[in-house]
Design a protein around this motif. Structure first.
Motif, mmCIF file in Angstrom:
data_model
loop_
_atom_site.group_PDB
_atom_site.id
_atom_site.type_symbol
_atom_site.label_atom_id
_atom_site.label_comp_id
_atom_site.label_asym_id
_atom_site.label_seq_id
_atom_site.Cartn_x
_atom_site.Cartn_y
_atom_site.Cartn_z
ATOM 1 N N GLU A 71 1.205 -1.334 -0.553
ATOM 2 C CA GLU A 71 -0.096 -0.199 -0.107
ATOM 3 C C GLU A 71 1.039 1.063 -0.129
ATOM 4 O OE1 GLU A 71 -3.405 0.571 -0.628
ATOM 5 O OE2 GLU A 71 -3.437 -1.753 -0.531
ATOM 6 N N CYS A 72 2.024 1.602 1.030
ATOM 7 C CA CYS A 72 3.516 2.237 0.685
ATOM 8 C C CYS A 72 3.404 2.150 -0.643
ATOM 9 C CB CYS A 72 3.853 1.919 1.957
ATOM 10 S SG CYS A 72 5.375 3.188 2.058
ATOM 11 N N ALA A 73 4.388 1.501 -1.161
ATOM 12 C CA ALA A 73 5.165 1.695 -2.931
ATOM 13 C C ALA A 73 3.169 2.340 -3.703
ATOM 14 C CB ALA A 73 5.080 0.644 -2.807
ATOM 15 N N MET A 74 2.217 1.603 -3.247
ATOM 16 C CA MET A 74 1.832 2.258 -3.920
ATOM 17 C C MET A 74 0.791 3.983 -4.345
ATOM 18 S SD MET A 74 -1.532 -1.118 -4.413
ATOM 19 C CE MET A 74 -2.810 -0.419 -5.578
ATOM 20 N N TYR A 75 0.794 4.109 -2.873
ATOM 21 C CA TYR A 75 0.884 4.951 -2.471
ATOM 22 C C TYR A 75 1.218 6.410 -2.596
ATOM 23 C CZ TYR A 75 0.249 10.009 0.308
ATOM 24 O OH TYR A 75 0.699 11.112 0.373
ATOM 25 N N TYR A 76 3.397 5.851 -3.253
ATOM 26 C CA TYR A 76 3.914 7.145 -3.471
ATOM 27 C C TYR A 76 3.963 7.034 -5.235
ATOM 28 C CZ TYR A 76 5.668 8.465 0.885
ATOM 29 O OH TYR A 76 5.926 8.987 2.308
ATOM 30 N N ILE A 130 10.474 -3.750 -1.240
ATOM 31 C CA ILE A 130 9.418 -3.663 -1.929
ATOM 32 C C ILE A 130 10.438 -4.138 -3.358
ATOM 33 C CG2 ILE A 130 7.882 -2.276 -3.160
ATOM 34 C CD1 ILE A 130 8.566 -2.248 0.510
ATOM 35 N N TYR A 131 9.739 -4.484 -4.378
ATOM 36 C CA TYR A 131 9.951 -4.567 -6.102
ATOM 37 C C TYR A 131 9.234 -3.475 -7.140
ATOM 38 C CZ TYR A 131 12.964 -8.152 -3.204
ATOM 39 O OH TYR A 131 13.803 -8.330 -3.013
ATOM 40 N N ILE A 146 4.243 -4.499 -8.728
ATOM 41 C CA ILE A 146 4.890 -4.148 -7.961
ATOM 42 C C ILE A 146 4.824 -5.429 -6.917
ATOM 43 C CG2 ILE A 146 4.591 -2.733 -5.286
ATOM 44 C CD1 ILE A 146 3.485 -0.358 -6.956
ATOM 45 N N GLU A 147 5.740 -5.684 -5.950
ATOM 46 C CA GLU A 147 5.978 -7.022 -5.190
ATOM 47 C C GLU A 147 6.485 -5.934 -4.295
ATOM 48 O OE1 GLU A 147 8.136 -11.660 -4.359
ATOM 49 O OE2 GLU A 147 7.791 -10.383 -6.725
ATOM 50 N N ALA A 148 4.919 -6.461 -2.668
ATOM 51 C CA ALA A 148 6.427 -6.890 -1.785
ATOM 52 C C ALA A 148 6.626 -7.880 -0.618
ATOM 53 C CB ALA A 148 4.998 -5.621 -0.407
ATOM 54 N N ALA A 165 3.871 -12.997 0.586
ATOM 55 C CA ALA A 165 4.493 -11.307 -0.211
ATOM 56 C C ALA A 165 3.098 -11.375 -1.364
ATOM 57 C CB ALA A 165 5.564 -12.053 -1.374
ATOM 58 N N LEU A 166 2.751 -10.049 -1.636
ATOM 59 C CA LEU A 166 1.624 -9.595 -2.020
ATOM 60 C C LEU A 166 2.179 -8.980 -3.838
ATOM 61 C CD1 LEU A 166 0.040 -8.001 0.810
ATOM 62 C CD2 LEU A 166 -0.789 -10.109 -0.489
ATOM 63 N N ARG A 167 1.398 -9.309 -4.269
ATOM 64 C CA ARG A 167 1.755 -8.813 -5.932
ATOM 65 C C ARG A 167 0.786 -7.617 -6.282
ATOM 66 N NH1 ARG A 167 3.656 -13.763 -7.221
ATOM 67 N NH2 ARG A 167 6.256 -14.012 -6.336
ATOM 68 N N THR A 168 0.660 -7.470 -7.066
ATOM 69 C CA THR A 168 0.092 -6.166 -7.993
ATOM 70 C C THR A 168 0.065 -5.925 -9.475
ATOM 71 O OG1 THR A 168 -2.364 -4.482 -7.715
ATOM 72 C CG2 THR A 168 -0.334 -3.613 -6.856
#
Length: 170
Positions: A71-76, A130-131, A146-148, A165-168
């Motif tokens: 969520e942080c990576a998606m926000y930024y 985070i990738y 994005i993969e966290a 791990a979660l990916r979107t």
């Protein structure tokens, strides 16, 4: 006419005590054995239950850490365009999640563009990597993946260590 009884024990209602103490010992051994088996069974059930609860807690902690990082990576990415495909110059100090600044960044400038960073809290409650991968498709649209990945603890020697791990993609 009077008949005399010579053997009065035939008419006696009292039983004679037995001289066989083995029955009492056998009964005691059977009871102790049954209680021991019951105790061992309950201890085994408790041990498996405790292990399940511990691993469930570790798994939940790792999952929610990955969710937080994603969520942080998606926000930024969506709100600040922090992971540009055109330049490697980015101030990762501005990327902050739960009060933790991003660190250990990397960048690959040839398409597809890759970025990665870590979030590791001092109290080891969040340990995540985070990738981010961005590439341009045939229509000129930028596709982002994005993969966290997160662990329940930052330490390598933890007894119960879980990673989720979660990916979107968008």
């Amino acid at each position: 006419m009077i008949i005399a009884a010579t053997n009065m024990s035939v008419f006696s209602t009292q039983s004679k005590p037995t001289d066989d103490p083995g029955f009492t010992i056998l009964f005691a051994v059977i009871v102790v054995g049954a209680v021991t088996v019951l105790g061992a069974t309950l201890a085994g059930i408790y041990q498996r239950s405790a292990l399940l609860v511990t691993s469930s807690d570790a798994s939940s902690r790792a999952f929610y850490g990955a969710d937080t990082a994603l969520e942080c990576a998606m926000y930024y990415d969506t709100q600040h365009d922090s992971f540009s495909t055109t330049t490697a110059d980015i101030n990762f100090g501005e990327v902050e999640c739960r009060g933790i600044s991003a660190s250990d960044t990397s960048y690959s400038g040839s398409g597809p563009y890759y970025r990665s960073f870590s979030l590791n809290s001092d109290d080891e409650r969040l340990c995540a990597e985070i990738y981010i991968e961005k590439e341009t498709d045939g229509d000129g649209e930028i596709r982002t993946r994005i993969e966290a990945r997160s662990r329940n603890t930052c330490g390598e020697s933890a007894r119960y260590r879980a990673e989720r791990a979660l990916r979107t993609a968008y």
